[in-house]
Enzyme design. Sequence first.
Site, mmCIF file in Angstrom:
data_model
loop_
_atom_site.group_PDB
_atom_site.id
_atom_site.type_symbol
_atom_site.label_atom_id
_atom_site.label_comp_id
_atom_site.label_asym_id
_atom_site.label_seq_id
_atom_site.Cartn_x
_atom_site.Cartn_y
_atom_site.Cartn_z
ATOM 1 N N ASP A 282 0.879 -1.140 0.024
ATOM 2 C CA ASP A 282 -0.005 -0.122 0.024
ATOM 3 C C ASP A 282 1.019 1.426 0.010
ATOM 4 O OD1 ASP A 282 -3.276 0.701 1.578
ATOM 5 O OD2 ASP A 282 -2.235 1.760 -0.085
HETATM 6 C C1 GLC Z 1 -4.280 4.325 -0.069
HETATM 7 C C2 GLC Z 1 -5.116 3.169 0.043
HETATM 8 C C3 GLC Z 1 -5.138 2.134 -1.106
HETATM 9 C C4 GLC Z 1 -5.159 2.603 -2.196
HETATM 10 C C5 GLC Z 1 -3.853 3.266 -2.261
HETATM 11 C C6 GLC Z 1 -3.487 4.187 -3.783
HETATM 12 O O1 GLC Z 1 -3.601 4.752 1.082
HETATM 13 O O2 GLC Z 1 -5.100 2.585 1.273
HETATM 14 O O3 GLC Z 1 -6.537 1.543 -0.843
HETATM 15 O O4 GLC Z 1 -5.242 1.785 -3.166
HETATM 16 O O5 GLC Z 1 -3.309 4.177 -1.401
HETATM 17 O O6 GLC Z 1 -4.227 5.174 -3.707
#
Ligand code: GLC
Length: 748
Positions: A282
């Site tokens: 993430d």
């Molecule tokens: C965010 C989220 C994730 C998302 C990623 C890209 O912090 O936790 O669900 O896909 O970053 O935006």
Amino acid sequence: MKRKSFLLVSFVLFSLLISAQKPTADPIEKKINILINKMTLDEKVGQMFQIDPSAFFKSSSDVDEWIRKGKIGSVLNVIGAEKVNALQRIAVKESRLGIPLIVGRDVIHGYRTIMPIPLAMSSSWNPEMVAMAMHVSGKEASSDGIRWTFAPMIDISRDPRWGRVAEGPGEDPYLASAMAKAMVEGLQGEDLAASGSIAACAKHFVGYGAAEGGRDYNTSLIPETELRNIYLPSFKAAKDAGVATYMSSFNDINGIPASGNRHTLHDILRNEWGFNGFVVSDWGSIAEMINHGFCATSKDAAEKGINAGVDMEMSSSSYIENIKTLLDEKKISIQQINESVANILRIKFKLGLFDHPYTSVSTEKVLLTDDNLKIAKEMAIESAVLLKNDKQTLPLSKSLKIAVIGPLADAPHDQMGTWVFDGKKADSKTVLPAIIEKLGATQVVYAKGLSISRDKSVSGFVEAIEAARNADVCVLVVGEESILSGEAHSLAELHLQGKQNELIEAVAAVGKPVVMVVMAGRPLAIGNLIPKVDAILYAWHNGTMGGPAIADLLFGDAIPSGKLPITFPKGEGQIPIYYNHKSTGRPADIKNWTPLDKIPVEAVQHSLGNTSHYLDYGFEPLFPFGYGLSYTTFAYSNLKVSKNVIPMNGLVEVSVDITNTGKYEADEVAQLYIHDRFGSITRPVKELKGFKRVSLKPGETKSVSFTLTKTELAFWNNESKFQAESGDFDVWIGSNSVEGLKGSFAIK
Ligand code: GLC
């Protein structure tokens, strides 16, 4: 002679090297092996790096240069076919090996045509419909150059204080697994390389929804049996549906951050499940292992991420800064790097990016087409859950004069819900104009009452009360702004924000019938309002076409069929509360407990019949999992269990007749629950193991049947085995998790 032996030795060494790349007949695997053998270490590390250029670079020329040097494998949040093609052209034409980028974006529930939030889509209990909605989303996104989305979010959650419950499938593993399958298949289609297909990403792996206290990013303490029986099934369903990628989550699981967790990412995902796509972290979750206190340095974080099995690092630079050193120090091996690069290249090949790296900038209308909007409206209709309908208040007659009141009656931005990047409020069709379109302006009077859901001013009440006085019926559209759910937006209290409760009371006091429509990203504590209104339609944040969907439902052009995918607590104090709970040694006994206000004064020390529940809230939720009314009524009869006793390898058929005993043709979602009465570990008092939608005309009866085998009856036990156990089982088929006809059978 020497030259010959040298050539012979080098040939043998070279073929050994090639053979180390797993000999294969698969054409993609062959291409991967050939490419990896050509790649430098920098180019391999580049494939493992994903950035949002606007967040990482000050100038766009930097990103061009990094791509040209093969130092980036993926970008996210680059929008528009032209921009994507420009970066892709650099990767394909100007980098040494021409490896295309994979372009990602959060298309969680729609791209330009916004569907209801995923928790709402789960309320439809209609996987086919959900797959169609997600296919529209993927088709729209791919037309703008996006070939990978960070969806579906399939984290189980039992805590509506958690803002991200809005993005997920609810509390139940079986329903969540059905949604995971539908969303992956909807996004990826039959062939990842086909136009309109995009790679899906099962997230957040794993246990993110168990964040303690419903506080986002918080620690998750999950015993292995709970991990296996509750939190992993939807991710396994995604794997079985062929999901291309996974995303490791922010939380730690029992002290080990998910992005450095070899047990989940390697032992389970790779070794047990045989997943061969790639895992992306993430946003910054590799580097955040330092904040977790799990890693001391960026190098430590890179080592733990790689050794756990995260192939690509999103938006932090631990990998690019440290892999070379870690290799020199033999903390990681080049085989691990080659594995990760192979996983990433495999998805790029499957997407067809090497053959067709560019997005055709076609003028053909793909976004917001009539078909897309039609699907969005149907999805919103099927997502709405009717929670109350006293005196058959709904459906409303089209001859009535309607007062439309509330901060969400004409809220095009908030109606779309959380995790909307590319949806535009200008495209949203809200409740007010939809009702006006249906009835004509002369039959509608509007008063917002409050400017937004958090408005604490009562200055708009006079107008709202006046509107109510001048109408036959009041439609109150309340709830929460979209930003109050979603990432990093957890709430300690679930009551309606601002002066919404007071507005509802003031309007109800006028004495006209009141229909309350709730637009929210989570279950809200609306128990205090139930006695004050005649009907409640929980519409959730329901997307671009939410208004017309609600108007059709209110006036009977559509019939509600939604069922709750998550338990509604009476209040925060009752959390966690969910239907598939354990019995405990003193299960609640509805006939024998003493509520707070009934306790005698100076009562002597005694349980008074109370057990594992609250004196003030009792043990029943506000609304149970699987609950949802219709404008008609359904009668269940004639439950049949095909055998009383089956062998371990046998099967049992459970069937029931369902009759439409009302006056509207409508759909019912019949639900099958089991209870394994005794097990080697304590078992839930109920578990959903099947559901079927049935359409019935007034007076019509249909039979619905389910088959149960050891697969449905199996669970992960304390010996780390997934298996059914002999013993006695109860089984129900009904309209929700608390009502239904009961039978039983045994495995001998
Ligand atoms: C965010 C989220 C994730 C998302 C990623 C890209 O912090 O936790 O669900 O896909 O970053 O935006």
